[in-house]
Design a protein around this motif. Structure first.
Motif, PDB file in Angstrom:
ATOM      1  N   THR A 273      77.507  39.558  66.976  1.00 60.14           N
ATOM      2  CA  THR A 273      78.766  40.187  66.556  1.00 60.14           C
ATOM      3  C   THR A 273      79.497  39.447  65.445  1.00 60.14           C
ATOM      4  OG1 THR A 273      79.931  39.025  68.330  1.00 60.14           O
ATOM      5  CG2 THR A 273      79.182  41.261  68.799  1.00 60.14           C
ATOM      6  N   ASN A 274      79.117  38.198  65.175  1.00 63.87           N
ATOM      7  CA  ASN A 274      79.929  37.403  64.239  1.00 63.87           C
ATOM      8  C   ASN A 274      79.160  36.755  63.096  1.00 63.87           C
ATOM      9  OD1 ASN A 274      82.773  37.270  65.563  1.00 63.87           O
ATOM     10  ND2 ASN A 274      81.361  36.842  67.237  1.00 63.87           N
ATOM     11  N   ILE A 275      77.838  36.942  63.017  1.00 63.13           N
ATOM     12  CA  ILE A 275      77.074  36.286  61.955  1.00 63.13           C
ATOM     13  C   ILE A 275      76.463  37.356  61.044  1.00 63.13           C
ATOM     14  CG2 ILE A 275      75.260  34.613  61.418  1.00 63.13           C
ATOM     15  CD1 ILE A 275      75.483  33.605  64.271  1.00 63.13           C
ATOM     16  N   PRO A 276      77.117  37.646  59.925  1.00 66.14           N
ATOM     17  CA  PRO A 276      76.616  38.713  59.045  1.00 66.14           C
ATOM     18  C   PRO A 276      75.256  38.405  58.422  1.00 66.14           C
ATOM     19  CG  PRO A 276      78.479  37.542  58.039  1.00 66.14           C
ATOM     20  CD  PRO A 276      78.391  37.082  59.455  1.00 66.14           C
ATOM     21  N   SER A 277      74.929  37.122  58.294  1.00 61.32           N
ATOM     22  CA  SER A 277      73.653  36.744  57.657  1.00 61.32           C
ATOM     23  C   SER A 277      72.468  36.873  58.610  1.00 61.32           C
ATOM     24  CB  SER A 277      73.728  35.298  57.153  1.00 61.32           C
ATOM     25  OG  SER A 277      74.033  34.409  58.233  1.00 61.32           O
ATOM     26  N   LEU A 278      72.724  37.110  59.901  1.00 59.46           N
ATOM     27  CA  LEU A 278      71.680  37.095  60.926  1.00 59.46           C
ATOM     28  C   LEU A 278      70.693  38.256  60.745  1.00 59.46           C
ATOM     29  CD1 LEU A 278      71.025  35.405  63.526  1.00 59.46           C
ATOM     30  CD2 LEU A 278      72.111  37.253  64.800  1.00 59.46           C
ATOM     31  N   ARG A 279      69.392  37.918  60.745  1.00 59.30           N
ATOM     32  CA  ARG A 279      68.351  38.933  60.633  1.00 59.30           C
ATOM     33  C   ARG A 279      67.643  39.174  61.961  1.00 59.30           C
ATOM     34  NH1 ARG A 279      65.135  36.959  55.158  1.00 59.30           N
ATOM     35  NH2 ARG A 279      66.894  37.056  53.700  1.00 59.30           N
ATOM     36  N   LYS A 280      67.435  38.092  62.731  1.00 55.32           N
ATOM     37  CA  LYS A 280      66.639  38.229  63.946  1.00 55.32           C
ATOM     38  C   LYS A 280      67.127  37.266  65.022  1.00 55.32           C
ATOM     39  CE  LYS A 280      62.192  38.836  63.511  1.00 55.32           C
ATOM     40  NZ  LYS A 280      61.960  40.132  64.187  1.00 55.32           N
ATOM     41  N   VAL A 281      67.184  37.764  66.273  1.00 55.32           N
ATOM     42  CA  VAL A 281      67.434  36.928  67.458  1.00 55.32           C
ATOM     43  C   VAL A 281      66.325  37.213  68.457  1.00 55.32           C
ATOM     44  CG1 VAL A 281      69.029  36.300  69.299  1.00 55.32           C
ATOM     45  CG2 VAL A 281      69.929  37.117  67.126  1.00 55.32           C
ATOM     46  N   LYS A 282      65.623  36.164  68.883  1.00 58.46           N
ATOM     47  CA  LYS A 282      64.538  36.339  69.850  1.00 58.46           C
ATOM     48  C   LYS A 282      64.781  35.435  71.057  1.00 58.46           C
ATOM     49  CE  LYS A 282      60.305  36.959  68.491  1.00 58.46           C
ATOM     50  NZ  LYS A 282      58.958  36.693  67.886  1.00 58.46           N
ATOM     51  N   LEU A 283      64.600  35.987  72.252  1.00 59.26           N
ATOM     52  CA  LEU A 283      64.729  35.234  73.497  1.00 59.26           C
ATOM     53  C   LEU A 283      63.390  35.233  74.227  1.00 59.26           C
ATOM     54  CD1 LEU A 283      66.259  33.902  75.941  1.00 59.26           C
ATOM     55  CD2 LEU A 283      66.812  36.238  76.683  1.00 59.26           C
ATOM     56  N   MET A 284      62.867  34.041  74.520  1.00 60.17           N
ATOM     57  CA  MET A 284      61.719  33.915  75.403  1.00 60.17           C
ATOM     58  C   MET A 284      62.230  33.362  76.720  1.00 60.17           C
ATOM     59  SD  MET A 284      57.983  32.091  74.839  1.00 60.17           S
ATOM     60  CE  MET A 284      57.329  33.465  73.868  1.00 60.17           C
ATOM     61  N   PHE A 285      62.121  34.164  77.786  1.00 60.59           N
ATOM     62  CA  PHE A 285      62.758  33.881  79.059  1.00 60.59           C
ATOM     63  C   PHE A 285      61.673  33.590  80.107  1.00 60.59           C
ATOM     64  CE2 PHE A 285      66.311  35.666  82.070  1.00 60.59           C
ATOM     65  CZ  PHE A 285      66.425  34.397  82.629  1.00 60.59           C
ATOM     66  N   PHE A 286      61.607  32.323  80.557  1.00 59.00           N
ATOM     67  CA  PHE A 286      60.600  31.872  81.504  1.00 59.00           C
ATOM     68  C   PHE A 286      61.143  31.940  82.938  1.00 59.00           C
ATOM     69  CE2 PHE A 286      59.483  30.030  77.501  1.00 59.00           C
ATOM     70  CZ  PHE A 286      58.098  29.899  77.495  1.00 59.00           C
ATOM     71  N   ASN A 287      60.359  32.539  83.832  1.00 56.16           N
ATOM     72  CA  ASN A 287      60.712  32.590  85.250  1.00 56.16           C
ATOM     73  C   ASN A 287      59.454  32.488  86.083  1.00 56.16           C
ATOM     74  OD1 ASN A 287      63.772  33.375  85.691  1.00 56.16           O
ATOM     75  ND2 ASN A 287      63.070  34.542  83.905  1.00 56.16           N
ATOM     76  N   LYS A 288      59.627  32.318  87.395  1.00 55.60           N
ATOM     77  CA  LYS A 288      58.473  32.237  88.281  1.00 55.60           C
ATOM     78  C   LYS A 288      57.916  33.624  88.569  1.00 55.60           C
ATOM     79  CE  LYS A 288      56.945  30.023  92.587  1.00 55.60           C
ATOM     80  NZ  LYS A 288      57.353  29.239  93.781  1.00 55.60           N
TER      81      LYS A 288
END
Length: 520
Positions: A413-428
């Motif tokens: 919501t606040n970074i106009p330069s942002l192109r990509k956000v990726k989350l790798m979420f590890f769980n059991k």
């Protein structure tokens, strides 16, 4: 106040771990748990060896007690016999021995200054350090921090080097209100930088200025209403706190100065300040994780900055127990509604309940309306790390997901330069994934965001990725939007996960500035 150790605290890049050279837990013997220590301190056993006497300790005497079988440590002028605590210390005997027979204040502050050692070691108190004789008039020594407060000239010199001016304050009144005006002389001050508490007659305002805290702390000369307003004029760094008078009387003075009033103190020396927050709700999120909602008192202004954590404190069997947690939002999706309310009085926590633990079962047993003490925020993450950011990669394991919640919201919501956000979420397992549906909806809603789930113990029906953090998984995950894009990688989880992740990231030639690890 006793430290409930966590696998992921301190985080590998946190100030505690950096300063202490990589402090970590060691396995404790059977019968040497935190609860066992509490029982021992309440057993009436003589833990000092002095049969209840308090003595004055000279430096020479202190130096004699420097072995594992006879270990005295001085913390802020008080001497403790920590010999009986050796086997109960989560950091191990060697960690305590680093301060054996000496003043361990600096070492203590580096590793876990948030622990109330007075409560933890009260049955081990030997006495006070003897006062040194006065030095000759011609004796010169470099000025040092005294009682957590820098001499004014030293503060001014330090701030001048950082391009800062010393803050100041003034106050004025009308028939119905009193306005305290704080001049920070900084342009990057916002509402997150201001913490205000009014408890009984005590009024305390703490302004966060770079690595310092400017404190206004007075016993008010007259009564005020519970609610007040805080306004920040960001371009000049002026803060206005408007208090409502209970009676329309003229105040001759603001009040009587209390501890550290009108002082600028290094943040690492301020100590933690708590306020009691009411439990409003708790709801299940997974089979072992719940979302807790706490309400700040009406007489408190506190906004936890993105990437920072607080400490929750409970009294269990007569002993204060404290543990760090990172606040989240009530929902991933609701955070993207505009405008964001700046006067929000609620703080949310995603907390995993450990049935065999000491702190979380007690927290889970609280009834709606009960109170939990919440500290001021801490953390080394700075919003400036987002400037001109193009690619944001998030690596989270289990409840290490919690710092990523507000990171996600702020970034999208606040970074106009942002192109990509990726989350790798590890769980059991699949059942362990926190807010899975919300993450998938967010990825559908905002095409800049992508989420990948990795399971270490999947069922045969699982079609996604599986395993532990590895070069193969990261190789595919860490693809920039362009060859020279500005990147930030945030990582949080149990200590082995975080340490392995950081090693793999450094192997891929990411710099220290491009990697930030959080306390889980």
């Amino acid at each position: 106040m006793l430290n409930v150790p966590s696998q992921s605290f301190p985080a590998p890049s946190s100030q505690q771990r950096v300063a202490s050279g990589g402090r970590s837990k060691v396995p404790l013997k059977q019968g040497r748990s935190l609860m066992d220590w509490i029982r021992l301190t309440k057993s009436g056993k003589d833990l000092t060896g002095l049969k209840g006497r308090l003595i004055e300790v000279t430096e020479e005497e202190l130096k004699k007690h420097n072995t594992k079988d006879d270990c005295w440590i001085c913390i802020r002028g008080f001497v403790y016999n920590v010999t009986p605590y050796m086997e109960y210390h989560p950091g191990g005997e060697d960690e305590l021995m680093r301060a054996a027979g000496s003043d361990g204040t600096d070492l203590f502050d580096q590793v876990h200054r948030w622990v109330n050692y007075e409560s933890m070691l009260k049955e081990c108190l030997v006495g006070r350090m003897a006062v040194k004789p006065a030095l000759p008039k011609d004796y010169h020594e470099e000025k040092k921090v005294l009682n957590g407060m820098l001499p004014k000239s030293q503060v001014a010199d330090t701030l001048a080097k950082e391009g800062c001016s010393s803050p100041s304050y003034d106050w004025f009144q009308t028939d119905s209100s009193v306005t305290i005006v704080i001049y920070t002389k900084q342009k990057d001050i916002n509402l997150d930088s201001v913490i205000v508490d009014h408890q009984d007659d005590s009024f305390r305002a703490e302004i966060l200025i770079k690595d310092y805290s400017y404190i206004i702390h007075v016993e008010l000369s007259h009564e005020i209403e519970e609610d007040f307003s805080v306004r920040v004029v960001e371009n000049v760094g002026k803060i206005e706190i408007v208090l409502k008078k209970k009676e329309n009387a003229s105040w001759k003075r603001l009040g009587h100065p209390l501890e550290n009033h009108n002082s600028l103190i290094p943040r690492k020396d301020t100590g933690l300040y708590y306020r009691k927050c009411r439990l409003i709700s708790k709801e299940g999120v997974t089979h072992d994780t719940k979302l807790f909602c706490l309400m700040l008192p009406p007489s408190t202004h506190l906004q936890v900055p993105v990437g920072q954590h607080v400490y929750l404190k409970l009294t269990i069997t007569g002993t204060e127990i404290v543990k760090p947690y990172t606040p989240v939002s009530d929902s991933l999706l609701s955070e993207f509604k505009e405008p964001v309310l700046l006067n929000n009085k609620y703080i949310y926590f995603l907390i995993k309940i450990y049935p065999a633990g000491l702190f979380t079962p007690e927290l889970d047993q609280l009834q709606i309306g009960d109170f939990v003490s919440v500290s001021n925020p801490e953390g080394s993450f700075k919003i400036s790390q987002f400037q001109e950011l193009e690619d944001l990669f998030l690596l989270a394991a289990g409840t290490g997901f919690t710092p990523m919640v507000k990171i996600l919201n702020y970034a999208l919501t606040n970074i106009p330069s942002l192109r990509k956000v990726k989350l790798m979420f590890f769980n059991k397992t699949e059942d362990d994934i926190i807010w899975r549906s919300q993450l998938e909806k967010l990825a559908f809603k905002d095409k800049r965001f992508d989420v990948e789930f990795v399971l270490s113990a999947p069922t045969s029906e699982w079609n996604g990725k599986w395993g532990h953090i590895s070069p193969a998984l990261l190789s595919e995950f860490l693809k920039r939007s362009s060859d020279k894009s500005k990147v930030l990688i945030c990582i949080c989880g149990p200590t082995p996960f975080t340490e392995q992740g950081i090693r793999l990231l450094r192997d891929r030639n990411f710099s220290k500035e491009e990697i930030h690890s959080f306390t889980a």
